[in-house]
Design an enzyme around this catalytic site. Structure first.
Site, PDB file in Angstrom:
ATOM      1  N   HIS A  81       0.814  -1.221   0.000  1.00 31.78           N
ATOM      2  CA  HIS A  81       0.000   0.000   0.000  1.00 31.78           C
ATOM      3  C   HIS A  81       0.847   1.270   0.000  1.00 31.78           C
ATOM      4  CE1 HIS A  81       0.431  -0.245   4.507  1.00 31.78           C
ATOM      5  NE2 HIS A  81       0.453   1.069   4.381  1.00 31.78           N
ATOM      6  N   ASP A 105       0.469  -7.653   1.529  1.00 34.22           N
ATOM      7  CA  ASP A 105       0.812  -6.238   1.694  1.00 34.22           C
ATOM      8  C   ASP A 105       2.328  -6.028   1.752  1.00 34.22           C
ATOM      9  OD1 ASP A 105       0.366  -3.523   1.865  1.00 34.22           O
ATOM     10  OD2 ASP A 105       0.119  -3.525   4.042  1.00 34.22           O
ATOM     11  N   SER A 163       4.603   2.572   8.018  1.00 36.74           N
ATOM     12  CA  SER A 163       4.335   1.389   7.206  1.00 36.74           C
ATOM     13  C   SER A 163       5.546   1.030   6.354  1.00 36.74           C
ATOM     14  CB  SER A 163       3.131   1.639   6.292  1.00 36.74           C
ATOM     15  OG  SER A 163       1.953   1.792   7.030  1.00 36.74           O
TER      16      SER A 163
END
Length: 404
Positions: A135, A165, A249
């Protein structure tokens, strides 16, 4: 009556008070003069270094509440297990900038759509390889990497995987001086200290370090990848109370030995929730990363069916269309079988209901995918137990790689 004779000598008794008063007055005047001389001479004596100096680390302060206040300047070399761990990895944690085309005339070269983090895990030849989240780079037209020293260099995406992911990007190796070493996430213990490194809220906080513990292992988090309201996958993650914020992230979760044990991925963002951060275990990430680096995709076993969990099918169709026994409430209904697929070759058909794989009960579509993608490999055989028109049957499927 006594007569006063002005020519008479004073008696001794009358002389004593005069001598005492004169002596005291002379002493007082001498003390005052001496004090003035000393005070006047102090700066001169100090400049000549004739007075002792205080210790180098102490400076005379002021007097407060009748007590002398002494200020001390102390230099301490702090070197702990945490600082040692961070020093092993911090230069291998980078910023990952997602650049997308801007609509404005002045943004012809594109604009930053978002910033995440990444971890340099390998340096080979003239290339260096970085793990980040899918993402973080999703939709990017260009990718740049912000290095430890603040410089930005172009990067190229090798591949990404929405299910896990994860993504892998590469940069020129000449910019890299340090890489992260893998740890073993299977050996993590609840309560074990961990450290998160990344870029929360953007590059202005690059290289931020937060400390916490492992709050839980093998946490299962449902993922709705296509936003249809139904889970498509269940991510197994490490839970930690180390602060993980937007921008973290793709960053590193390391153990006290400075080894990479997780890729920071998400947090539970609810007003009433605090201190729940999640990371992808590195042991689960490594085979995905290897595939993305080498093939640009994750090479998973292929069954070749479109399916729907029984929990999403009405009671009418469970009975009238699928003709299931009343006690069968868990499983996956086959809606379509791809021609020439392993399922087709094994004889599976539309409206078959899969209830077990290799003897393991399958509750829903997520369970089917996890068994297929985690427990099996391309070329493996898999035993499929299913119901057809209310009758229970078993076939063996030879799994293959999906042809593109």
């Amino acid at each position: 009556m006594e007569h006063y004779d002005e020519n008479r000598e004073p008696s001794p008794s009358r002389q004593k008070p005069r001598r005492r008063g004169g002596w005291f007055l002379s002493s007082l005047i001498g003390a005052i003069i001496g004090g003035i001389v000393v005070v006047t001479a102090l700066p001169f004596l100090s400049n000549l270094n004739l007075l002792p100096n205080p210790p180098a680390e102490e400076n005379q302060g002021s007097i407060q509440n009748g007590e002398d206040i002494v200020q001390k300047t102390v230099s301490v070399d702090v070197n702990t297990d945490i600082t040692k761990a961070v020093n092993q990895v911090n230069e291998a944690v980078v910023g990952v900038v997602n650049i997308q085309q801007g609509e404005s005339f002045w943004n012809e070269s594109g604009q930053d759509a978002g910033t995440g983090s990444g971890v340099i895990y390998k340096k080979q030849g003239n290339k260096a390889f970085i793990i980040t989240n899918h993402h973080v780079i999703q939709g990017a037209q260009q990718i740049e990497v912000s290095l430890y020293d603040g410089s930005r260099v172009p990067a190229r995406a090798l591949g990404s995987d929405e299910l896990m992911d994860l993504a892998v990007i590469e940069i020129d190796a000449e910019h890299v001086t340090k890489i992260a070493s893998y740890g073993d996430s299977d050996k993590l213990k609840v309560g074990e200290p961990v450290i998160a490194i990344g870029n929360p809220l953007g590059l202005q906080f690059s290289g931020s370090v937060t400390q916490g513990v492992v709050s839980g292992v093998n946490r299962v988090i449902p993922q709705d990848l296509n936003n249809d309201g139904s889970p498509d996958w269940q991510a197994e993650v490490i839970q930690t109370d180390a602060a993980i914020n937007p921008g973290n992230s793709g960053g590193a979760l390391i153990n006290i030995d400075g080894r990479l044990i997780g890729i920071n991925s998400m947090k539970i963002a609810q007003q009433e929730v605090e201190g729940i951060g999640l990371a992808i275990p590195i042991n689960m990430a490594r085979p995905v990363v290897d595939d993305l680096e080498n093939y640009g995709e994750v090479r998973r076993p292929y069954l070749g069916v479109d399916a729907l969990s029984l929990s999403e099918i009405s009671g009418y169709h469970l009975k009238e269309t699928l003709k299931l026994p009343k006690d069968v409430v868990n499983g996956v209904a086959v809606l379509n079988v791809a021609a020439g697929s392993p399922a087709d070759k094994a004889g599976l058909k539309e409206y078959d209901v899969i209830v077990a794989l290799d003897g393991e009960d399958i509750k829903d579509l997520v369970g089917l995918r996890k068994h297929l993608y985690i427990d099996k490999e391309i070329g493996d055989s898999m035993e499929v137990t299913f119901y057809r028109q209310g009758k229970k049957q078993t076939v063996t499927v030879k799994l293959s790689r999906e042809s593109l």
